[in-house]
Design a protein around this motif. Structure first.
Motif, short mmCIF file in Angstrom:
data_model
loop_
_atom_site.label_atom_id
_atom_site.label_comp_id
_atom_site.label_asym_id
_atom_site.label_seq_id
_atom_site.Cartn_x
_atom_site.Cartn_y
_atom_site.Cartn_z
N TRP A 170 -6.67 -3.51 5.65
CA TRP A 170 -7.31 -4.16 4.46
C TRP A 170 -6.57 -5.50 4.56
CZ3 TRP A 170 -11.15 -1.59 2.43
CH2 TRP A 170 -11.28 -0.27 2.63
N PRO A 171 -7.52 -6.28 4.07
CA PRO A 171 -6.95 -7.91 3.84
C PRO A 171 -5.78 -8.17 3.11
CG PRO A 171 -9.48 -7.63 3.84
CD PRO A 171 -9.07 -6.23 3.69
N ALA A 172 -4.86 -8.84 3.50
CA ALA A 172 -3.64 -8.79 2.79
C ALA A 172 -3.81 -9.64 1.16
CB ALA A 172 -2.60 -9.43 3.64
N ASP A 173 -2.95 -9.22 0.63
CA ASP A 173 -3.01 -10.14 -0.88
C ASP A 173 -2.25 -11.30 -0.64
OD1 ASP A 173 -2.51 -11.30 -3.21
OD2 ASP A 173 -1.35 -9.27 -4.20
N PRO A 174 -3.05 -12.49 -0.74
CA PRO A 174 -2.19 -13.80 -0.32
C PRO A 174 -1.21 -13.93 -1.39
CG PRO A 174 -4.38 -13.80 -1.76
CD PRO A 174 -4.34 -12.64 -1.29
N ASN A 175 -1.11 -13.57 -2.42
CA ASN A 175 0.13 -13.65 -3.46
C ASN A 175 1.25 -12.86 -3.29
OD1 ASN A 175 -1.62 -15.54 -4.89
ND2 ASN A 175 -2.50 -13.80 -5.89
N LYS A 176 1.27 -11.91 -2.22
CA LYS A 176 2.57 -11.13 -1.99
C LYS A 176 3.54 -11.74 -1.30
CE LYS A 176 0.75 -8.79 2.12
NZ LYS A 176 1.72 -9.19 3.19
N PRO A 177 5.05 -11.44 -1.43
CA PRO A 177 5.82 -12.14 -0.55
C PRO A 177 5.63 -11.81 0.92
CG PRO A 177 6.75 -10.56 -2.40
CD PRO A 177 5.30 -10.59 -2.19
N ASP A 269 6.52 -0.78 -1.40
CA ASP A 269 6.36 -1.60 -0.25
C ASP A 269 5.75 -3.21 -0.83
OD1 ASP A 269 5.38 -2.86 1.96
OD2 ASP A 269 4.27 -1.01 2.61
N VAL A 270 6.42 -3.95 -0.35
CA VAL A 270 6.08 -5.41 -0.69
C VAL A 270 5.25 -6.25 0.66
CG1 VAL A 270 7.72 -5.71 -2.23
CG2 VAL A 270 8.20 -6.56 0.22
N ILE A 271 5.25 -5.51 1.78
CA ILE A 271 4.50 -5.77 2.82
C ILE A 271 3.06 -5.47 2.82
CG2 ILE A 271 4.52 -6.11 5.45
CD1 ILE A 271 7.12 -7.16 4.21
N ILE A 272 2.65 -4.24 2.50
CA ILE A 272 1.30 -3.81 2.49
C ILE A 272 1.49 -3.11 1.01
CG2 ILE A 272 -0.45 -2.20 3.32
CD1 ILE A 272 0.68 -2.77 6.08
N GLU A 273 0.63 -3.70 0.24
CA GLU A 273 0.83 -3.07 -1.21
C GLU A 273 0.16 -1.78 -1.32
OE1 GLU A 273 -3.13 -5.48 -0.55
OE2 GLU A 273 -1.01 -5.64 -0.09
N THR A 291 2.54 9.13 -2.64
CA THR A 291 3.47 7.96 -2.60
C THR A 291 4.66 8.50 -2.70
OG1 THR A 291 2.95 7.63 -4.91
CG2 THR A 291 1.35 6.63 -3.36
N TYR A 292 5.47 7.37 -2.42
CA TYR A 292 6.97 7.73 -2.54
C TYR A 292 7.51 6.70 -3.61
CZ TYR A 292 6.01 10.58 1.67
OH TYR A 292 5.57 11.64 2.47
N PRO A 293 8.03 6.99 -4.59
CA PRO A 293 8.49 5.82 -5.83
C PRO A 293 9.78 5.11 -5.14
CG PRO A 293 8.21 8.00 -6.82
CD PRO A 293 8.13 8.13 -5.36
N ASP A 294 10.66 5.75 -4.29
CA ASP A 294 12.02 5.34 -3.75
C ASP A 294 11.88 4.90 -2.41
OD1 ASP A 294 11.29 7.94 -3.04
OD2 ASP A 294 13.51 8.68 -2.92
N ALA A 295 10.75 4.49 -2.00
CA ALA A 295 10.60 3.88 -0.53
C ALA A 295 9.70 2.67 -0.44
CB ALA A 295 9.86 4.98 0.30
N GLY A 296 10.02 1.86 0.45
CA GLY A 296 9.42 0.44 0.77
C GLY A 296 8.30 0.89 1.83
N HIS A 297 8.37 -0.09 3.02
CA HIS A 297 7.19 -0.10 3.97
C HIS A 297 7.66 0.83 4.92
CE1 HIS A 297 4.37 -2.13 6.18
NE2 HIS A 297 5.10 -2.52 7.35
N LEU A 298 8.88 1.43 5.15
CA LEU A 298 9.18 2.20 6.34
C LEU A 298 9.76 3.41 5.93
CD1 LEU A 298 11.52 -0.41 8.34
CD2 LEU A 298 8.98 0.40 8.91
N PRO A 299 8.91 4.25 5.06
CA PRO A 299 9.35 5.63 4.52
C PRO A 299 9.83 6.46 5.72
CG PRO A 299 7.13 4.91 3.81
CD PRO A 299 7.35 3.97 5.01
#
Length: 329
Positions: A170-177, A269-273, A291-299
């Motif tokens: 999906w197109p990325a959010d331009p406001n994300k880090p 995940d702050v890379i892909i929301e 979804t995993y509350p305790d994980a980011g981009h590399l579950p």
């Protein structure tokens, strides 16, 4: 007076050039030969397959060859290495094929090879044909998730199931880090630098953005990640990967997917929301979302027990349907 100022300026410029040259020599990181990397990182289950386009793909083949097949596909700049915890948890019940895409891990490519997401999906198809795989479940993380759903769209007879893990498309959010390394490669000068200089500080920063538990990003983990990127040709490929004409996720495209689908996503995940995961689940017919509350981009690296358990439960629920799936052509 003007002559003295000019001479002083020349001296300053000369000193700066010398310092920059010395810094570049210190920070410059040469290629690491494939032989060296293979000796350190290849597993006892490592193999190589010659594919179209001169690609010599590295893959791991773990578990019982008689069991159902699960193929694991990594993300951008990653390799088979981050899948290791999931491989260990799946291999008792599945034949687990873990591939390195062109420009990644221990896979070799011809000089001046240019990669895109279309070619990556074609590599999945090609290695499946080379290994004569029956219909299999494909599990892809990040960019590899994009490759996975594109495989489901373009080569549907290959698959018995689809699992997307923080998948791209999906197109990325331009406001994300955005990690500093990703910002650098958006310019020609930045791409030139990233290909040549020491990137461990940038890589460390980026990887720590990928996870909730920062302690997982150890110096050894960073060193391994960076080392395989130093294989001959890899950095040029990484800097030049193109989206491919099939790479954009839309409800119309994803609506064509017929494989049973599981969508997994780290809520931090702050890379892909996480909204992207909800879009995938809504667009793919019958898709299930976890979804995993305790994980980011590399579950798969951060919460491998949960990821492996959810994949196993999902695939076991699909087993009757998989047994009657059409044979790949």
């Amino acid at each position: 007076m003007a002559g003295k100022i000019g001479m002083g300026l020349l001296i300053v410029v000369g000193v700066v050039v010398v310092l920059l040259g010395a810094a570049f020599l210190v920070l410059n990181r040469p290629d690491i030969p494939f032989e060296t990397l293979e000796a350190k990182y290849a597993a006892p289950t490592s193999h190589f397959a010659d594919l179209p386009g001169g690609v010599r793909m590295h893959y791991r083949d773990d578990g019982d060859p008689a069991k159902p097949v699960v193929m694991l596909v990594h993300g951008y700049g990653d390799s088979f290495l981050t899948w290791a915890p999931v491989i260990d948890r799946l291999k008792a019940d599945y034949r687990v094929i873990t591939i390195d895409l062109a420009g990644h891990g221990l896979t070799r490519t011809p000089p001046d090879y240019v990669a895109d997401s279309d070619k990556f999906a074609e590599q999945v198809d090609a290695v499946a044909a080379k290994l004569n795989l029956p219909p299999f479940a494909i599990v892809g993380n990040s960019m590899g998730g994009g490759v996975a759903w594109q495989t489901a769209v373009r080569f549907p007879n290959r698959l018995s199931a689809l699992v997307l893990v923080d998948a791209a498309g999906w197109p990325a959010d331009p406001n994300k880090p955005v990690p500093t390394a990703f910002k650098l490669i958006q310019s020609p000068v930045g791409r030139w630098l990233v290909q040549r200089i020491e990137t461990r500080p940038l890589t460390t920063q980026g990887l720590k953005m990928d996870v909730v538990d920062k302690s997982l990003i150890t110096p050894e983990f960073v060193n391994n990640w960076v080392a395989v990127q130093q294989a001959p040709g890899h950095r040029a490929i990484l800097m030049g990967i193109r989206p491919g004409k099939h790479g954009l996720a839309t409800p119309e495209v994803l609506g064509k997917i017929t494989a049973p689908t599981l969508v997994l996503h780290g809520e931090q995940d702050v890379i892909i929301e996480p909204e992207a995961a909800r879009k995938f689940a809504a667009a793919i017919p019958g898709a299930k979302l976890i979804t995993y509350p305790d994980a980011g981009h590399l579950p798969q690296y951060e919460v491998p027990d949960k990821v492996a358990a959810d994949i196993t439960a999902f695939l076991q629920a699909q087993a009757p349907a998989a047994a009657t799936a059409p044979t790949a052509q």
